[in-house]
Scaffold this active site. Structure first.
Site, PDB file in Angstrom:
ATOM      1  N   TYR A 144       9.753  11.840 -11.435  1.00  0.00           N
ATOM      2  CA  TYR A 144       8.218  11.322 -11.688  1.00  0.00           C
ATOM      3  C   TYR A 144       7.810  11.386 -10.450  1.00  0.00           C
ATOM      4  CZ  TYR A 144       3.781   8.607 -12.525  1.00  0.00           C
ATOM      5  OH  TYR A 144       2.705   7.572 -12.189  1.00  0.00           O
ATOM      6  N   ASP A 239      10.758  12.757  -2.151  1.00  0.00           N
ATOM      7  CA  ASP A 239      10.405  11.684  -3.001  1.00  0.00           C
ATOM      8  C   ASP A 239      10.987  10.757  -2.922  1.00  0.00           C
ATOM      9  OD1 ASP A 239       8.653   9.906  -3.885  1.00  0.00           O
ATOM     10  OD2 ASP A 239       8.198  11.588  -5.827  1.00  0.00           O
ATOM     11  N   LYS A 267       5.502   2.229  -2.769  1.00  0.00           N
ATOM     12  CA  LYS A 267       5.856   1.007  -2.792  1.00  0.00           C
ATOM     13  C   LYS A 267       6.314   0.434  -2.225  1.00  0.00           C
ATOM     14  CE  LYS A 267       6.456   3.269  -7.609  1.00  0.00           C
ATOM     15  NZ  LYS A 267       6.770   4.155  -7.953  1.00  0.00           N
TER      16      LYS A 267
HETATM   17  C1  LIG Z   1       5.782   4.970  -8.194  1.00  0.00           C
HETATM   18  C2  LIG Z   1       6.262   6.381  -7.779  1.00  0.00           C
HETATM   19  C3  LIG Z   1       5.272   7.494  -7.771  1.00  0.00           C
HETATM   20  C4  LIG Z   1       4.411   7.498  -7.634  1.00  0.00           C
HETATM   21  O1  LIG Z   1       3.543   6.395  -7.276  1.00  0.00           O
HETATM   22  P1  LIG Z   1       2.488   5.423  -7.040  1.00  0.00           P
HETATM   23  O2  LIG Z   1       1.859   5.051  -6.414  1.00  0.00           O
HETATM   24  O3  LIG Z   1       2.543   4.855  -9.107  1.00  0.00           O
HETATM   25  O4  LIG Z   1       1.203   6.420  -7.832  1.00  0.00           O
HETATM   26  C5  LIG Z   1       6.168   8.914  -7.571  1.00  0.00           C
HETATM   27  N1  LIG Z   1       6.962   9.155  -7.335  1.00  0.00           N
HETATM   28  C6  LIG Z   1       8.359   8.619  -7.451  1.00  0.00           C
HETATM   29  C7  LIG Z   1      10.112   8.569  -7.003  1.00  0.00           C
HETATM   30  C8  LIG Z   1       8.062   7.360  -7.776  1.00  0.00           C
HETATM   31  O5  LIG Z   1       8.581   6.139  -8.059  1.00  0.00           O
END
Ligand SMILES: *Cc1c(COP(=O)(O)O)cnc(C)c1O
Length: 428
Positions: A144, A239, A267
């Protein structure tokens, strides 16, 4: 356990918010319940509107790595608030944040702050496309990367699943250049490169996949992707929205000894405030406006209050590396305890874990990719979830979410969790 107040709030919420929630991961539909509304939190605990107390393994999906309501972070926020909430102009805290990241994270020449992980990924991809003059992006099924159009593709068995959007409202044109490979299957990525090498702008990957449960990268997978990118002039994007500042302070790049061209954060970097960031090699970051032709902007980006929160948390993590050994110890006590109980009672589950992240899969199979994760029995998960929340353990309401352990979890929270866990096993 009473849930009257949560239920009353939910009734009001569904009338004016789609599904009653501002992000679908908060809905309890897949576990056959209505959400508990959280009123407050402290350390490893959250409290709902009905006054129930839970041991929290959501941790706001990662940011609360030091536990909820950390006094040092609160103080930084309150102090900064008193000078004003936002100016839409350059501030000292943005410089301090960027300097701190570039000085303490290897191979990070420059960084740009944004407001979410989604924005970080979207912007990193735009920068990679601008830099290479190519369009195609390779991602992995089950990873994701936020909800920007081009990343809402994950489906698909097989190697060359091109561009079928996962979501209504995403035109095929937006995902046509997104190719999906199989996580932990380097050959599936190689095949895409064989066919499209000169069109691929970037490969993006979650170094530990933590949005299909928790799936660990097999030996050589990440390194192989990096080599593939470097051999073909594609940008390697890690990511690190979940893994950054979590696996170690230097994230997965440090842990797996990688040298990504770009990294995305979210995060933990905001400590609970809405923050994301992307950064990496100078020649790519120099593509970004106002220096270069890649446009990317944000009215509230680098917001001083958000920077104060994030910087306080990052500084603490950087200066106290023992936090990581401590969290790993807490996590292994919990996960080993769970595994022992699973074995003793012959429960058909598999536990994947990595440092402070873990996931209990309702399948006996060894979960190494999205397809296998999909074999999990989500009905059995729902029953487990309902038992656990009734016994004061707050988990993510989906089979495919990770458990997040923070530095505030203790032997006591571990013992209480294991007691509830054994109760579930015996009453299942
Ligand atoms: C949570 C998440 C996102 C998106 O971040 P948001 O702050 O919710 O937009 C992108 N990449 C990874 C790996 C994530 O866990």
């Amino acid at each position: 356990m009473s849930a009257e107040k949560s239920e009353a709030l939910y009734e009001r919420a569904v009338k004016c918010i789609p599904g009653g929630v501002n992000s679908p991961v908060r809905a309890y539909g897949s576990v056959g319940m209505t959400p508990r509304f959280i009123q407050g939190a402290n350390g490893p605990y959250v409290f709902d509107e009905d006054g129930n107390k839970y041991i929290d393994y959501v941790g706001s999906w990662g940011p609360m790595i030091l536990g909820h309501n950390n006094p040092m972070i609160l103080e930084a926020v309150i102090k900064t608030c008193q000078s004003g909430l936002s100016f839409g102009a350059a501030t000292r805290l943005e410089v301090e944040m960027a300097e701190f990241i570039c000085q303490n994270i290897k191979h990070m020449d420059m960084v740009r702050m944004v407001n979410s992980g989604t924005e970080a990924v979207m912007s990193a991809i735009r920068a990679a496309r601008g830099y290479t003059g190519r369009n195609m992006i390779v991602k992995f099924a089950g990873c994701y990367h936020g909800h920007c159009d081009a990343m809402l593709v994950k489906a698909g068995s097989g190697v060359m699943t091109a561009g079928i959007p996962d979501s209504a409202g995403v035109p095929e044109g937006c995902t046509r250049d997104t190719m999906t490979a199989v996580y932990n299957d380097l050959d599936s990525a190689r095949e895409i490169f064989l066919r499209y090498a000169d069109q691929i702008a970037a490969v993006i990957v979650e170094p530990v996949a933590a949005n299909m449960g928790v799936v660990l990268p097999e030996k050589g997978f990440l390194q192989g992707l990096q080599t593939l990118c470097h051999d073909h002039g594609a940008v390697f994007i890690l990511d690190e929205v979940i893994t950054g500042f979590r696996l170690t302070f230097g994230g997965a790049a440090e842990y797996y000894d990688l040298e990504p061209d770009l990294r995305t954060y979210g995060k933990i970097i905001g400590a609970g405030m809405p923050v994301g960031a992307y950064g990496g090699r100078k020649e790519i970051m120099d593509m970004v406006a106002p220096v270069g032709p890649v446009y990317q902007a944000g009215t509230l980006s680098g917001n001083p209050v958000a920077m104060a929160a994030g910087l306080a948390q990052l500084k603490f993590l950087c200066e106290n590396p023992q936090i990581y050994t401590q969290m790993a110890k807490t996590a292994s006590r919990l996960f080993e305890g769970m595994e022992k109980l699973l074995a003793r009672y012959e429960v058909p589950c598999t536990l994947n874990s990595m440092g402070s992240l873990g996931c209990l899969y309702f399948t006996r199979e060894h979960v190494t990719n999205y397809e296998i994760a999909g074999h999990a029995d989500t009905e059995a998960f729902a029953r487990y979830f309902r038992y656990m929340i009734d016994h004061h353990i707050h988990l993510g309401p989906s089979q495919f979410e990770a458990m997040f352990i923070s530095a505030s979890h203790t032997e006591e929270t571990t013992a209480e969790t294991l007691e509830a866990f054994e109760g579930w096993i015996k009453n299942r």
